[in-house]
Design a protein around this motif. Structure first.
Motif, PDB file in Angstrom:
ATOM      1  N   THR A  26       0.823  -1.214   0.000  1.00  0.00           N
ATOM      2  CA  THR A  26       0.000   0.000   0.000  1.00  0.00           C
ATOM      3  C   THR A  26       0.856   1.263   0.000  1.00  0.00           C
ATOM      4  OG1 THR A  26      -1.778  -1.133   1.201  1.00  0.00           O
ATOM      5  CG2 THR A  26      -1.780   1.272   1.265  1.00  0.00           C
ATOM      6  N   VAL A  27       1.883   1.259   0.849  1.00  0.00           N
ATOM      7  CA  VAL A  27       2.778   2.423   0.934  1.00  0.00           C
ATOM      8  C   VAL A  27       3.514   2.635  -0.388  1.00  0.00           C
ATOM      9  CG1 VAL A  27       4.845   3.338   2.057  1.00  0.00           C
ATOM     10  CG2 VAL A  27       3.055   2.275   3.426  1.00  0.00           C
ATOM     11  N   GLN A  28       3.947   1.539  -1.014  1.00  0.00           N
ATOM     12  CA  GLN A  28       4.636   1.649  -2.298  1.00  0.00           C
ATOM     13  C   GLN A  28       3.703   2.211  -3.368  1.00  0.00           C
ATOM     14  OE1 GLN A  28       6.048  -2.446  -2.617  1.00  0.00           O
ATOM     15  NE2 GLN A  28       8.157  -1.800  -2.239  1.00  0.00           N
ATOM     16  N   ARG A  29       2.441   1.765  -3.357  1.00  0.00           N
ATOM     17  CA  ARG A  29       1.476   2.285  -4.330  1.00  0.00           C
ATOM     18  C   ARG A  29       1.234   3.772  -4.099  1.00  0.00           C
ATOM     19  NH1 ARG A  29      -2.550  -0.772  -3.168  1.00  0.00           N
ATOM     20  NH2 ARG A  29      -2.040  -2.412  -4.638  1.00  0.00           N
ATOM     21  N   GLU A  30       1.100   4.156  -2.829  1.00  0.00           N
ATOM     22  CA  GLU A  30       0.894   5.572  -2.510  1.00  0.00           C
ATOM     23  C   GLU A  30       2.117   6.402  -2.921  1.00  0.00           C
ATOM     24  OE1 GLU A  30       0.152   5.510   1.643  1.00  0.00           O
ATOM     25  OE2 GLU A  30      -1.957   4.924   1.451  1.00  0.00           O
ATOM     26  N   ALA A  31       3.296   5.823  -2.746  1.00  0.00           N
ATOM     27  CA  ALA A  31       4.523   6.523  -3.137  1.00  0.00           C
ATOM     28  C   ALA A  31       4.575   6.720  -4.646  1.00  0.00           C
ATOM     29  CB  ALA A  31       5.744   5.738  -2.671  1.00  0.00           C
ATOM     30  N   ASN A  32       4.197   5.666  -5.380  1.00  0.00           N
ATOM     31  CA  ASN A  32       4.176   5.770  -6.843  1.00  0.00           C
ATOM     32  C   ASN A  32       3.186   6.836  -7.298  1.00  0.00           C
ATOM     33  OD1 ASN A  32       6.069   3.731  -7.079  1.00  0.00           O
ATOM     34  ND2 ASN A  32       4.559   2.114  -7.325  1.00  0.00           N
ATOM     35  N   ASP A  33       2.017   6.855  -6.641  1.00  0.00           N
ATOM     36  CA  ASP A  33       1.002   7.853  -6.992  1.00  0.00           C
ATOM     37  C   ASP A  33       1.507   9.263  -6.680  1.00  0.00           C
ATOM     38  OD1 ASP A  33      -0.694   5.853  -7.785  1.00  0.00           O
ATOM     39  OD2 ASP A  33      -1.864   5.822  -5.927  1.00  0.00           O
ATOM     40  N   GLN A  34       2.217   9.394  -5.549  1.00  0.00           N
ATOM     41  CA  GLN A  34       2.747  10.698  -5.158  1.00  0.00           C
ATOM     42  C   GLN A  34       3.775  11.208  -6.165  1.00  0.00           C
ATOM     43  OE1 GLN A  34       5.360  11.063  -1.596  1.00  0.00           O
ATOM     44  NE2 GLN A  34       3.773  12.404  -0.779  1.00  0.00           N
ATOM     45  N   MET A  35       4.679  10.324  -6.571  1.00  0.00           N
ATOM     46  CA  MET A  35       5.707  10.728  -7.544  1.00  0.00           C
ATOM     47  C   MET A  35       5.090  11.000  -8.916  1.00  0.00           C
ATOM     48  SD  MET A  35       9.001   8.347  -6.523  1.00  0.00           S
ATOM     49  CE  MET A  35       8.105   6.797  -6.473  1.00  0.00           C
ATOM     50  N   LYS A  36       4.086  10.195  -9.281  1.00  0.00           N
ATOM     51  CA  LYS A  36       3.393  10.398 -10.552  1.00  0.00           C
ATOM     52  C   LYS A  36       2.687  11.755 -10.574  1.00  0.00           C
ATOM     53  CE  LYS A  36      -0.374   8.419 -13.309  1.00  0.00           C
ATOM     54  NZ  LYS A  36      -1.399   7.340 -13.362  1.00  0.00           N
ATOM     55  N   LYS A  37       2.026  12.078  -9.457  1.00  0.00           N
ATOM     56  CA  LYS A  37       1.324  13.359  -9.372  1.00  0.00           C
ATOM     57  C   LYS A  37       2.301  14.528  -9.458  1.00  0.00           C
ATOM     58  CE  LYS A  37      -1.882  15.971  -6.467  1.00  0.00           C
ATOM     59  NZ  LYS A  37      -2.627  15.996  -5.178  1.00  0.00           N
ATOM     60  N   ALA A  38       3.441  14.401  -8.786  1.00  0.00           N
ATOM     61  CA  ALA A  38       4.441  15.470  -8.816  1.00  0.00           C
ATOM     62  C   ALA A  38       4.972  15.683 -10.234  1.00  0.00           C
ATOM     63  CB  ALA A  38       5.585  15.137  -7.868  1.00  0.00           C
ATOM     64  N   ALA A  39       5.227  14.573 -10.932  1.00  0.00           N
ATOM     65  CA  ALA A  39       5.724  14.670 -12.309  1.00  0.00           C
ATOM     66  C   ALA A  39       4.677  15.302 -13.219  1.00  0.00           C
ATOM     67  CB  ALA A  39       6.100  13.282 -12.819  1.00  0.00           C
ATOM     68  N   GLU A  40       3.409  14.944 -13.003  1.00  0.00           N
ATOM     69  CA  GLU A  40       2.322  15.508 -13.813  1.00  0.00           C
ATOM     70  C   GLU A  40       2.173  17.004 -13.564  1.00  0.00           C
ATOM     71  OE1 GLU A  40      -1.107  13.235 -12.842  1.00  0.00           O
ATOM     72  OE2 GLU A  40      -0.633  11.580 -14.218  1.00  0.00           O
ATOM     73  N   GLU A  41       2.356  17.432 -12.327  1.00  0.00           N
ATOM     74  CA  GLU A  41       2.240  18.855 -12.006  1.00  0.00           C
ATOM     75  C   GLU A  41       3.349  19.663 -12.685  1.00  0.00           C
ATOM     76  OE1 GLU A  41       2.257  18.965  -7.780  1.00  0.00           O
ATOM     77  OE2 GLU A  41       0.119  18.483  -7.585  1.00  0.00           O
ATOM     78  N   VAL A  42       4.564  19.104 -12.691  1.00  0.00           N
ATOM     79  CA  VAL A  42       5.684  19.785 -13.363  1.00  0.00           C
ATOM     80  C   VAL A  42       5.424  19.887 -14.864  1.00  0.00           C
ATOM     81  CG1 VAL A  42       8.126  19.614 -13.964  1.00  0.00           C
ATOM     82  CG2 VAL A  42       7.389  19.120 -11.631  1.00  0.00           C
ATOM     83  N   ALA A  43       4.979  18.760 -15.458  1.00  0.00           N
ATOM     84  CA  ALA A  43       4.703  18.730 -16.900  1.00  0.00           C
ATOM     85  C   ALA A  43       3.570  19.695 -17.248  1.00  0.00           C
ATOM     86  CB  ALA A  43       4.349  17.316 -17.333  1.00  0.00           C
ATOM     87  N   SER A  44       2.542  19.738 -16.392  1.00  0.00           N
ATOM     88  CA  SER A  44       1.404  20.626 -16.627  1.00  0.00           C
ATOM     89  C   SER A  44       1.821  22.094 -16.576  1.00  0.00           C
ATOM     90  CB  SER A  44       0.311  20.358 -15.591  1.00  0.00           C
ATOM     91  OG  SER A  44      -0.788  21.218 -15.773  1.00  0.00           O
ATOM     92  N   ALA A  45       2.698  22.429 -15.638  1.00  0.00           N
ATOM     93  CA  ALA A  45       3.174  23.810 -15.524  1.00  0.00           C
ATOM     94  C   ALA A  45       3.983  24.214 -16.759  1.00  0.00           C
ATOM     95  CB  ALA A  45       4.014  23.970 -14.263  1.00  0.00           C
ATOM     96  N   GLN A  46       4.834  23.309 -17.231  1.00  0.00           N
ATOM     97  CA  GLN A  46       5.631  23.589 -18.423  1.00  0.00           C
ATOM     98  C   GLN A  46       4.732  23.733 -19.650  1.00  0.00           C
ATOM     99  OE1 GLN A  46       8.301  20.219 -18.363  1.00  0.00           O
ATOM    100  NE2 GLN A  46       9.821  21.278 -17.110  1.00  0.00           N
ATOM    101  N   GLU A  47       3.725  22.853 -19.737  1.00  0.00           N
ATOM    102  CA  GLU A  47       2.787  22.905 -20.859  1.00  0.00           C
ATOM    103  C   GLU A  47       2.019  24.215 -20.856  1.00  0.00           C
ATOM    104  OE1 GLU A  47      -1.338  20.704 -21.276  1.00  0.00           O
ATOM    105  OE2 GLU A  47       0.267  19.335 -21.894  1.00  0.00           O
ATOM    106  N   LYS A  48       1.550  24.618 -19.678  1.00  0.00           N
ATOM    107  CA  LYS A  48       0.788  25.867 -19.551  1.00  0.00           C
ATOM    108  C   LYS A  48       1.634  27.071 -19.970  1.00  0.00           C
ATOM    109  CE  LYS A  48      -1.791  28.640 -16.201  1.00  0.00           C
ATOM    110  NZ  LYS A  48      -2.198  28.777 -14.772  1.00  0.00           N
ATOM    111  N   LYS A  49       2.884  27.084 -19.546  1.00  0.00           N
ATOM    112  CA  LYS A  49       3.775  28.204 -19.889  1.00  0.00           C
ATOM    113  C   LYS A  49       3.997  28.284 -21.400  1.00  0.00           C
ATOM    114  CE  LYS A  49       8.270  30.189 -18.669  1.00  0.00           C
ATOM    115  NZ  LYS A  49       9.508  30.023 -17.849  1.00  0.00           N
ATOM    116  N   SER A  50       4.205  27.129 -22.042  1.00  0.00           N
ATOM    117  CA  SER A  50       4.419  27.104 -23.495  1.00  0.00           C
ATOM    118  C   SER A  50       3.175  27.584 -24.244  1.00  0.00           C
ATOM    119  CB  SER A  50       4.774  25.687 -23.943  1.00  0.00           C
ATOM    120  OG  SER A  50       5.982  25.245 -23.342  1.00  0.00           O
ATOM    121  N   ILE A  51       1.999  27.168 -23.777  1.00  0.00           N
ATOM    122  CA  ILE A  51       0.749  27.569 -24.420  1.00  0.00           C
ATOM    123  C   ILE A  51       0.522  29.070 -24.263  1.00  0.00           C
ATOM    124  CG2 ILE A  51      -1.766  27.323 -24.364  1.00  0.00           C
ATOM    125  CD1 ILE A  51      -0.300  24.958 -25.616  1.00  0.00           C
ATOM    126  N   GLU A  52       0.872  29.619 -23.111  1.00  0.00           N
ATOM    127  CA  GLU A  52       0.716  31.065 -22.884  1.00  0.00           C
ATOM    128  C   GLU A  52       1.573  31.869 -23.853  1.00  0.00           C
ATOM    129  OE1 GLU A  52       1.666  31.545 -18.787  1.00  0.00           O
ATOM    130  OE2 GLU A  52      -0.352  31.048 -18.076  1.00  0.00           O
TER     131      GLU A  52
END
Length: 286
Positions: A97-123
């Motif tokens: 369970t902890v490993q799954r939560e860790a994977n989800d946490q890292m996945k979410k962090a990576a998605e947030e970084v990618a989303s911020a970069q995408e938003k900046k490029s679109i702007e």
């Protein structure tokens, strides 16, 4: 006065050492001492596990630290209760369970970084598109050049958004625990993006055409206004027929030359762009 388990253990060990108990009493005393030792060890073990749980809670934002602590817990429980015990199975389930939560946490962090970069490029692209529209409205750029540059910006915008969606689709497909509904949603987003892309390309063509039509309308309106002004002046007697006709022809010639100049610039730039595009295509094909 109530003794602690440690003091009680010392007391009975002292009794056993003095050989004050014999036969069945000695056996009972040895069992009591063993039970007390187990109880003390269990208390110490439970305290240690509780400490690990507290540390795990403190590292709620550190996925790697929580996984490391959960592994230590599982190892200690396995050593204490055995690797076929229900306690060890529970510890392993907690680790998963902890490993799954860790994977989800890292996945979410990576998605947030990618989303911020995408938003900046679109702007940046949106700002460039607005600049192009302003140039077109002020006749600072030809319709042909506007179409070429606006199409390129729209293609870049779509490519950025498409790459982001496709990356999320790949992540969903690689995750056995992913929701099928989420995958359906992402595929629908991909289809909608292409539909929106084609609509924007059509709108760019329509805007360029509308700009040319507006230019034609403005010139015709100006000529009509000048003609009406000249006729009014002649009717009021402020100008003779000859003066009025001469002035109207001069104004019409000026307006026609201005219109043709703007039109010629539009046409010449469009032809130049087409020529450059054709040469580029031929070089790439060669």
């Amino acid at each position: 006065q109530e003794f602690s388990k440690a003091r009680e253990l010392e007391f009975w060990n002292a009794k056993l050492a003095k050989s004050e108990a014999k036969g069945a009493q000695e056996f009972a005393l040895e069992k009591k001492i063993a039970d007390l030792g187990l109880a003390i060890n269990k208390e110490a073990f439970d305290t240690e596990l509780a400490g690990l749980k507290e540390r795990e809670a403190e590292f709620s934002k550190s996925a790697a630290a929580r996984v490391a602590l959960a592994k230590v817990e599982a190892q200690k429980i396995g050593a204490a209760y055995g690797t076929i015990s229900p306690q060890y199975e529970t510890a392993l389930n907690h680790l998963v369970t902890v490993q799954r939560e860790a994977n989800d946490q890292m996945k979410k962090a990576a998605e947030e970084v990618a989303s911020a970069q995408e938003k900046k490029s679109i702007e940046v692209i949106d700002a460039d598109q607005k600049g192009l529209q302003t140039q077109l409205a002020n006749h600072l750029i030809s319709s042909g050049k506007f179409i070429q540059e606006a199409d390129a910006l729209e293609n870049a915008r779509t490519a950025i958004l498409k790459a982001g969606i496709e990356k999320r689709i790949a992540a969903q497909m690689a995750d056995p625990t992913a929701s099928p509904t989420e995958l359906v949603t992402l595929n629908a987003q991909l289809e909608n993006l292409e539909t929106e892309h084609q609509a924007k390309l059509t709108a760019i063509q329509q805007k360029a055409t509308a700009q040319i039509q507006q230019l034609q309308k403005q010139e015709m309106t100006l000529i009509q206004d000048q003609f009406a002004s000249t006729i009014t002046s002649m009717m009021k007697g402020t100008e003779t027929f000859g003066q009025g006709m001469k002035k109207m022809l001069q104004d019409m010639i000026t307006d026609v030359v201005s219109f043709l100049t703007k039109w010629a610039i539009q046409w010449a730039e469009t032809q130049l762009l087409n020529l450059v595009s054709a040469k580029t295509t031929n070089v790439q094909a060669a």
